[in-house]
Design a protein around this motif. Structure first.
Motif: not given
Length: 601
Positions: A476-487
């Motif tokens: 929704r925030l259009d921030f997928v390309e700028e994000t590394v998802m960590a777990a």
């Protein structure tokens, strides 16, 4: 009668008399362990993990795995493999230092062959001892776990580590008491069975009979033998430490007193590293051979056999072996220098990842920490996301609000409206009184266009919608390309990619068993102790990035830049920025000197 002074004299005399074949066997075993035994053991343990239905057991699942039948079996096998490797080397050294039934000594070659032939018996002996030690320690370990859960289970572990609640002061002495009981009980068992290996090796007893015979021989002298074993262990354990401290001091002194140019200093430090490698081999040889000779000499005394030096001449092959060993040591030293040179990566740039923002100077996961991290030059802002009772995505690390806001309730038990009123800054400093726990959306808008987001999803069964809701919010925030998802677990990353394949993902690893490279991710993020040149090479082969956390000292920052990691996660982005600026002004020879300095000390 065991006299410590005479025993120490005999150990030293025995090592001196048999030094060449002992050293030869030490090198033989080291090469065998490096190229055959250790890889085979690693493959076996990884295969056992896969048989449990998993290929990797990470931080969150590790304790739960170890109390399952598959986990207990894995623990048993891994401990047995470690024990049999110790037995293998000690057995070879005992054979060299003792006569056989034909009243002759064994060369290193002969001892190695005889130990390999006895490998199944050594494996059985190791398994029996490991199982007994685990069974003896299990009730007290279980009681320790119950005590921890009773006294500290209600707290987030991070709160316990950093804030030291009152219950910790009740738990600590009880834990020390239980651990001391485990140490005494298992130590007594170790001493009672300490002669089983020479009995199997030199008299041909079956493992079970050897354990029983050892118990009988040691009976009445356990305390004295324990004192001797402990004394020898302390001496041999101090040798590597003294060696490291000595070379660190010498290296610092040489860099200080030797004038430029840098090429001269590089040459001297290279020679120092080579010398260190040779001494390290010798120190490890002395430590292992001293322990082996100790068990052999105690065996001689308890069995009433004559101890001390023997009159026979050493085997004729000892001379050529000695020359061969010296050549091997030189090759090993040169090989170590080549390995060090190859382990350095020529790249000087690493990305700066601010751990929970600039958390050294501002409250973690706060907007103030995010803003300060951006000002200090961070490329990525690492944050932790969880979910309130009414589904709001907020930035907080612990499972409750106790450490940052003084509220013991769990994250998922409180609505966002109440969370919004909490003071999450006063715990850090009065300067940040009134700082609020931000939402993920607030953080994204602050970061947008200035840095990138490194977001750890702090999953829990109590927050079943956390992953899909976080993915939808970033979409929704259009921030997928700028994000590394960590777990912390591969399963969470797989769920993320199913929902949004365009995310970059990072597996965070504090402790894990299994094969790290068997999973698909863009980043492997390891704590500092796990990062090695071999991990770096694996990341290059697997085409994923290698990140390290949490590094706050300039010397450690230099070391990991030298190693070639792709990103350093730090509480102090400003310090890492200064380190990189300092390195940018160095010539290639000065940079090499800096790398060698950080390798030496």
């Amino acid at each position: 009668m065991i006299r410590v002074r005479l025993l120490a004299r005999d150990i030293i005399a025995g090592i001196d008399y048999h030094k060449r074949p002992l050293l030869a066997f030490h090198v033989y075993f080291s090469l065998l362990a490096l190229f055959a035994l250790s890889p085979a053991s690693a493959w076996l343990l990884a295969a056992l993990v896969e048989l449990s239905g998993q290929s990797l057991v990470g931080n969150d699942d590790l304790v739960r795995f170890l109390v399952t039948p598959a986990g207990l079996f894995w623990l048993m096998v891994s401990a047995t493999l470690i024990s049999v490797l110790v037995f293998f080397q000690a057995a070879g050294m005992m054979l060299i230092a003792a006569r056989d039934a034909d009243d002759v000594f064994h060369t290193a070659n002969n001892a190695l062959w005889r130990v390999i032939k006895r490998f199944p018996i050594l494996l059985k002996l190791a398994a029996m001892q490991v199982l007994a030690h685990l069974l003896l320690a299990a009730p007290l370990l279980a009681l320790l776990a119950v005590l921890f859960q009773w006294l500290l289970g209600g707290y987030d572990i991070y709160y316990v580590i950093n804030e030291h609640p009152t219950e910790l002061y009740f738990f600590t002495p009880l834990a020390i008491l239980l651990l001391s009981a485990i140490l005494i009980g298992n130590g007594s068992l170790y001493v009672s069975w300490s002669l089983a290996l020479p009995l199997v090796l030199l008299e041909g007893y079956a493992p079970r009979t050897a354990l029983r015979k050892s118990w009988q021989l040691v009976k009445g002298a356990r305390f004295k033998i324990a004192r001797i074993v402990l004394l020898v262990a302390l001496v041999v354990a101090s040798l590597p430490l003294l060696l490291a401290l000595g070379f660190e001091s010498l290296g610092a002194l040489l860099v200080y007193i030797i004038p430029g140019p840098a090429a001269v200093q590089v040459t001297v430090l290279g020679m120092l590293i080579g010398l260190y490698v040779v001494f390290a081999v010798l120190v490890s040889f002395l430590a292992i051979s001293a322990n082996s000779m100790l068990l052999l000499k105690i065996y001689f005394r308890c069995c009433g056999q004559q101890a001390g030096n023997f009159a026979e001449l050493e085997p004729r092959t000892t001379g050529p072996l000695a020359w061969g060993i010296e050549a091997v040591l030189v090759v090993l030293a040169l090989g170590q220098l080549v390995w060090v040179a190859q382990s350095f990566d020529e790249r000087e740039q690493v990305t700066i990842t601010a751990h929970r923002g600039a958390s050294w100077d501002a409250p973690e996961n706060s907007l103030a920490a995010i803003e300060l991290a951006i000002q200090q030059g961070a490329d990525y802002i690492e944050l932790d996301v969880q979910q309130t009772a009414d589904g709001e995505l907020i930035l907080i690390h612990d499972r409750d609000y106790l450490r940052v806001a003084g509220d013991r309730r769990s994250i998922w038990q409180v609505d966002y409206a109440e969370v919004r009123e909490m003071d999450a800054g006063s715990w850090f400093s009065s300067q940040y009184a009134g700082e609020r726990i931000p939402t993920l959306a607030e953080a994204v808008e602050l970061i947008r266009g200035r840095a990138q987001l490194y977001l750890e999803v702090k999953t829990s069964p109590a927050m079943p919608n956390l992953v899909p809701d976080t993915v939808r919010e970033l979409q929704r925030l259009d921030f997928v390309e700028e994000t590394v998802m960590a777990a912390l677990t591969p399963g969470v990353l797989e769920e993320v990619l199913q929902l949004e394949p365009d995310f970059r993902t990072a597996l965070l690893v504090h402790t894990a068993i299994g094969v790290l490279a068997s999973h698909s991710y863009d980043v492997l993020s390891l704590r500092d102790a796990l990062v090695t040149p071999s991990q770096l090479r694996a990341s290059r082969d697997g085409e994923y990035e290698l990140h390290v956390w949490t590094i706050n000292s300039p010397s450690e920052m230099h070391r990991f830049i030298d190693m070639g990691v792709d990103s350093i996660i730090t509480d102090r982005p400003d310090v890492l920025k200064a380190v990189m600026k300092e390195r940018a002004g160095l010539s290639s020879s000065e940079r090499l000197l800096l790398r060698m300095r950080h390798w030496v000390w």
